[in-house]
Write an enzyme that holds these catalytic residues in place. Structure first.
Site, short mmCIF file in Angstrom:
data_model
loop_
_atom_site.label_atom_id
_atom_site.label_comp_id
_atom_site.label_asym_id
_atom_site.label_seq_id
_atom_site.Cartn_x
_atom_site.Cartn_y
_atom_site.Cartn_z
N GLU A 55 42.92 34.29 -23.42
CA GLU A 55 43.88 34.34 -22.31
C GLU A 55 44.96 35.52 -22.19
OE1 GLU A 55 42.69 30.08 -23.47
OE2 GLU A 55 43.02 31.89 -24.44
N CYS A 83 45.60 27.63 -26.48
CA CYS A 83 46.55 27.23 -27.72
C CYS A 83 47.94 27.33 -27.21
CB CYS A 83 46.40 28.15 -28.93
SG CYS A 83 46.78 29.87 -28.44
N CYS A 86 49.07 31.10 -26.21
CA CYS A 86 48.34 31.29 -24.79
C CYS A 86 48.80 30.43 -23.62
CB CYS A 86 46.80 31.03 -25.10
SG CYS A 86 46.05 32.22 -25.77
#
Length: 156
Positions: A55, A83, A86
């Protein structure tokens, strides 16, 4: 194109990086106005950079392309739930729409710590694995005051 098509593209991007040995099985695509403006896969192993997630790499590419740190109106497609790092980058980039295939528990099943990181961020600072310490220095006040007086700031 529709959401499953873009998600398949994110999966294809993940295959690309994984098969090249560049990083984990993660891919992302950013779309705005029906066009791909960013794509990325995990390159943590290739770059030895723990922030080189799919990302983040896609956001970096898209921002370079549009010459702006804000990607308002864009949609990000990722094969896994981003996560926490990101997800924060997605917020910073002003992307307000996210689609993904598999969640944090699925990432945990294949050896990644996303679920654990979400948990760590949900608990009090003094209970986290990383010990944090607050230390005041006078120069910090000067820095903040100077920033507040600075004219023509471009906030992001």
């Amino acid at each position: 194109m529709d959401h499953p098509t873009y998600l398949k593209m994110a999966v294809d991007e993940a295959f690309l990086g994984m098969r090249a040995g560049e990083g984990g099985p993660f891919g992302a695509i950013i779309i705005r106005d029906g066009k791909i403006i960013g794509r990325g896969h995990n390159t943590v192993l290739k770059s030895n950079d723990p922030t080189a997630h799919a990302e983040v790499n896609a956001i970096r590419e898209a921002c370079r392309l549009v010459k702006n740190p804000h990607l308002s109106g864009a949609v990000i497609y990722s094969n896994f739930e981003p996560c926490p790092m990101c997800l924060a980058a997605i917020y910073w980039a002003d992307i307000r729409s996210l689609y993904f295939c598999k969640g944090r528990s699925d990432a945990e099943k294949i050896g990644f710590m996303d679920k654990h990181l979400y948990h760590e961020l949900s608990i009090r600072e003094d209970q986290r694995e990383i010990k944090t310490h607050h230390v005041s220095v006078p120069e910090m006040e000067q820095l903040m005051e100077e920033w507040m007086r600075l004219e023509g700031k471009n906030l992001y």
